[in-house]
Design a protein around this motif. Structure first.
Motif, PDB file in Angstrom:
ATOM      1  N   ALA A 245       0.833  -1.205   0.000  1.00  0.00           N
ATOM      2  CA  ALA A 245       0.000   0.000   0.000  1.00  0.00           C
ATOM      3  C   ALA A 245       0.863   1.250   0.000  1.00  0.00           C
ATOM      4  N   GLN A 246       1.928   1.232   0.786  1.00  0.00           N
ATOM      5  CA  GLN A 246       2.810   2.386   0.856  1.00  0.00           C
ATOM      6  C   GLN A 246       3.545   2.593  -0.457  1.00  0.00           C
ATOM      7  N   ARG A 247       4.035   1.513  -1.066  1.00  0.00           N
ATOM      8  CA  ARG A 247       4.785   1.629  -2.319  1.00  0.00           C
ATOM      9  C   ARG A 247       3.907   2.104  -3.470  1.00  0.00           C
ATOM     10  N   LEU A 248       2.658   1.654  -3.490  1.00  0.00           N
ATOM     11  CA  LEU A 248       1.762   1.983  -4.604  1.00  0.00           C
ATOM     12  C   LEU A 248       0.855   3.166  -4.295  1.00  0.00           C
ATOM     13  N   SER A 249       0.998   3.734  -3.109  1.00  0.00           N
ATOM     14  CA  SER A 249       0.205   4.912  -2.710  1.00  0.00           C
ATOM     15  C   SER A 249      -1.293   4.636  -2.762  1.00  0.00           C
ATOM     16  N   VAL A 250      -1.689   3.486  -2.222  1.00  0.00           N
ATOM     17  CA  VAL A 250      -3.111   3.145  -2.121  1.00  0.00           C
ATOM     18  C   VAL A 250      -3.378   2.652  -0.704  1.00  0.00           C
ATOM     19  N   GLY A 251      -4.650   2.407  -0.378  1.00  0.00           N
ATOM     20  CA  GLY A 251      -4.987   1.906   0.941  1.00  0.00           C
ATOM     21  C   GLY A 251      -4.764   0.406   1.066  1.00  0.00           C
ATOM     22  N   ALA A 252      -4.587  -0.057   2.288  1.00  0.00           N
ATOM     23  CA  ALA A 252      -4.370  -1.485   2.523  1.00  0.00           C
ATOM     24  C   ALA A 252      -5.572  -2.312   2.073  1.00  0.00           C
ATOM     25  N   GLU A 253      -6.777  -1.789   2.272  1.00  0.00           N
ATOM     26  CA  GLU A 253      -7.975  -2.502   1.833  1.00  0.00           C
ATOM     27  C   GLU A 253      -8.023  -2.620   0.320  1.00  0.00           C
ATOM     28  N   THR A 254      -7.530  -1.591  -0.362  1.00  0.00           N
ATOM     29  CA  THR A 254      -7.470  -1.634  -1.827  1.00  0.00           C
ATOM     30  C   THR A 254      -6.515  -2.725  -2.283  1.00  0.00           C
ATOM     31  N   VAL A 255      -5.392  -2.844  -1.590  1.00  0.00           N
ATOM     32  CA  VAL A 255      -4.432  -3.909  -1.910  1.00  0.00           C
ATOM     33  C   VAL A 255      -5.104  -5.267  -1.755  1.00  0.00           C
ATOM     34  N   LYS A 256      -5.821  -5.463  -0.647  1.00  0.00           N
ATOM     35  CA  LYS A 256      -6.515  -6.734  -0.412  1.00  0.00           C
ATOM     36  C   LYS A 256      -7.513  -7.023  -1.531  1.00  0.00           C
ATOM     37  N   SER A 257      -8.212  -5.987  -1.974  1.00  0.00           N
ATOM     38  CA  SER A 257      -9.207  -6.164  -3.034  1.00  0.00           C
ATOM     39  C   SER A 257      -8.565  -6.628  -4.330  1.00  0.00           C
ATOM     40  N   TYR A 258      -7.456  -5.974  -4.709  1.00  0.00           N
ATOM     41  CA  TYR A 258      -6.767  -6.389  -5.941  1.00  0.00           C
ATOM     42  C   TYR A 258      -6.196  -7.797  -5.803  1.00  0.00           C
ATOM     43  N   LEU A 259      -5.689  -8.124  -4.628  1.00  0.00           N
ATOM     44  CA  LEU A 259      -5.114  -9.448  -4.412  1.00  0.00           C
ATOM     45  C   LEU A 259      -6.202 -10.512  -4.502  1.00  0.00           C
ATOM     46  N   ARG A 260      -7.371 -10.262  -3.894  1.00  0.00           N
ATOM     47  CA  ARG A 260      -8.481 -11.217  -3.986  1.00  0.00           C
ATOM     48  C   ARG A 260      -8.904 -11.415  -5.433  1.00  0.00           C
ATOM     49  N   SER A 261      -8.974 -10.338  -6.187  1.00  0.00           N
ATOM     50  CA  SER A 261      -9.371 -10.422  -7.591  1.00  0.00           C
ATOM     51  C   SER A 261      -8.370 -11.244  -8.398  1.00  0.00           C
ATOM     52  N   ALA A 262      -7.071 -10.988  -8.170  1.00  0.00           N
ATOM     53  CA  ALA A 262      -6.041 -11.744  -8.884  1.00  0.00           C
ATOM     54  C   ALA A 262      -6.099 -13.223  -8.526  1.00  0.00           C
ATOM     55  N   MET A 263      -6.292 -13.538  -7.244  1.00  0.00           N
ATOM     56  CA  MET A 263      -6.380 -14.937  -6.814  1.00  0.00           C
ATOM     57  C   MET A 263      -7.580 -15.630  -7.444  1.00  0.00           C
ATOM     58  N   SER A 264      -8.672 -14.899  -7.573  1.00  0.00           N
ATOM     59  CA  SER A 264      -9.861 -15.468  -8.201  1.00  0.00           C
ATOM     60  C   SER A 264      -9.597 -15.798  -9.661  1.00  0.00           C
ATOM     61  N   LYS A 265      -8.970 -14.870 -10.379  1.00  0.00           N
ATOM     62  CA  LYS A 265      -8.663 -15.100 -11.788  1.00  0.00           C
ATOM     63  C   LYS A 265      -7.702 -16.274 -11.971  1.00  0.00           C
ATOM     64  N   LEU A 266      -6.764 -16.408 -11.044  1.00  0.00           N
ATOM     65  CA  LEU A 266      -5.765 -17.473 -11.138  1.00  0.00           C
ATOM     66  C   LEU A 266      -6.269 -18.790 -10.547  1.00  0.00           C
ATOM     67  N   ASP A 267      -7.457 -18.737  -9.923  1.00  0.00           N
ATOM     68  CA  ASP A 267      -8.079 -19.916  -9.317  1.00  0.00           C
ATOM     69  C   ASP A 267      -7.179 -20.536  -8.256  1.00  0.00           C
ATOM     70  N   VAL A 268      -6.702 -19.686  -7.338  1.00  0.00           N
ATOM     71  CA  VAL A 268      -5.846 -20.149  -6.244  1.00  0.00           C
ATOM     72  C   VAL A 268      -6.429 -19.630  -4.930  1.00  0.00           C
ATOM     73  N   HIS A 269      -5.850 -20.096  -3.813  1.00  0.00           N
ATOM     74  CA  HIS A 269      -6.435 -19.776  -2.508  1.00  0.00           C
ATOM     75  C   HIS A 269      -5.458 -19.113  -1.546  1.00  0.00           C
ATOM     76  N   SER A 270      -4.256 -18.782  -2.010  1.00  0.00           N
ATOM     77  CA  SER A 270      -3.298 -18.119  -1.128  1.00  0.00           C
ATOM     78  C   SER A 270      -2.395 -17.194  -1.937  1.00  0.00           C
ATOM     79  N   ARG A 271      -1.742 -16.292  -1.236  1.00  0.00           N
ATOM     80  CA  ARG A 271      -0.802 -15.373  -1.868  1.00  0.00           C
ATOM     81  C   ARG A 271       0.320 -16.149  -2.538  1.00  0.00           C
ATOM     82  N   HIS A 272       0.839 -17.142  -1.831  1.00  0.00           N
ATOM     83  CA  HIS A 272       1.941 -17.933  -2.379  1.00  0.00           C
ATOM     84  C   HIS A 272       1.526 -18.640  -3.664  1.00  0.00           C
ATOM     85  N   GLU A 273       0.367 -19.259  -3.661  1.00  0.00           N
ATOM     86  CA  GLU A 273      -0.127 -19.941  -4.862  1.00  0.00           C
ATOM     87  C   GLU A 273      -0.310 -18.958  -6.016  1.00  0.00           C
TER      88      GLU A 273
END
Length: 285
Positions: A245-273
């Motif tokens: 969030a600090q590096r990209l100048s966005v909120g932490a919740e926004t980071v979580k939202s993008y991460l959830r979206s990416a995980m959904s597209k990749l059909d995975v269940h964790s950050r590592h996956e």
């Protein structure tokens, strides 16, 4: 241009200079604007709008000579209300300047890391002080150009570092590639120019399959958005959501939202996956 720059990758700084002049001419409301790049401490005039003659084309200005040379030496903006009679400057360039009919002139340096990289001029053919509107417009233009040139310099530096790491083929080459990839994604957020932003993202995408000449595995038609890729590239470096969030100048919740979206597209269940799958499919280096 810095010595590490690649002429094949770096856009011409003169093109950015010309575009900024056009933009500034509208806001400054001065009839003549011109500029030049600084190379090895010497200014060469190259870009002109509103001139009637070619008298200024190719003029080379060393430090302390004329108004431009004064600006180079002092690293700050300066104006003259009557160029031909001003006691504040030398008069090395009276002939080309006065042949163009210029009297009131503003010069503003484009400073990057404490070094002048270009000088912007605005001028009128009447003897009168340069207005505050014009001074502010040119100051803003110089700041925008400084930011863009600084970003280009950083890209050149990072790519040079990457090239050295790749040539060495040392064990940290992969880490260098991933760091450069993440830095390019971050830099893309810091520029206003859509063209330069797209070029930075394109360069980062080209790094995705560079390690060991890897060919991406066959994959479904998955497309991550630029922001989803930004977030995953920093997850791959081991950054926490707060750090991303600090590096990209966005909120932490926004980071979580993008991460959830990416995980959904990749059909995975964790950050590592998500990182492993994105690398396997050539979406991350």
């Amino acid at each position: 241009m810095p010595p590490t720059a690649s002429p094949l990758l770096r856009p011409r700084d003169g093109d950015a200079l010309r575009a900024e002049l056009r933009r500034t001419a509208v806001h400054a409301q001065l009839p003549v604007v011109f500029a030049g790049e600084v190379r090895d401490g010497t200014l060469q005039l190259s870009e002109f709008l509103g001139t009637r003659t070619n008298s200024l084309a190719g003029v080379v200005v060393p430090p302390r000579a004329g108004l431009g040379g004064r600006v180079l030496a002092e690293a700050r903006a300066a104006t003259v209300a009557d160029y031909g009679r001003s006691p504040a400057i030398t008069h090395h360039f009276d002939r080309p300047v006065l042949s163009e009919g210029l009297r009131s002139i503003l010069a503003v340096p484009v400073m990057v890391g404490g070094v002048a990289r270009a000088v912007l001029y605005g001028a009128a053919r009447e003897c009168a002080p340069v207005g505050e509107r014009a001074v502010n417009a040119f100051a803003q233009a110089a700041a925008r150009l400084a930011q863009e040139i600084a970003v280009r310099d950083e890209v050149d530096r990072r790519l040079a570092m990457l090239a050295r790491a790749s040539e060495d083929r040392d064990p940290v080459a992969s880490a260098h590639v991933r760091e450069v990839h993440a830095e390019l994604r971050t830099l893309a957020q810091d520029v206003d120019d859509p063209g330069l932003q797209e070029k930075l993202r394109s360069l980062s995408d080209r790094l995705a399959g560079v390690l060991d000449g890897a060919v991406p595995a066959e994959r479904p038609d998955v497309v991550l958005s630029p922001r989803e890729t930004d977030v995953l590239s920093h997850v791959a470096l081991g950054c926490s959501n707060a750090e991303i969030a600090q590096r990209l100048s966005v909120g932490a919740e926004t980071v979580k939202s993008y991460l959830r979206s990416a995980m959904s597209k990749l059909d995975v269940h964790s950050r590592h996956e998500a990182v492993v799958t994105a690398r396997k499919w050539g979406l991350l280096p």
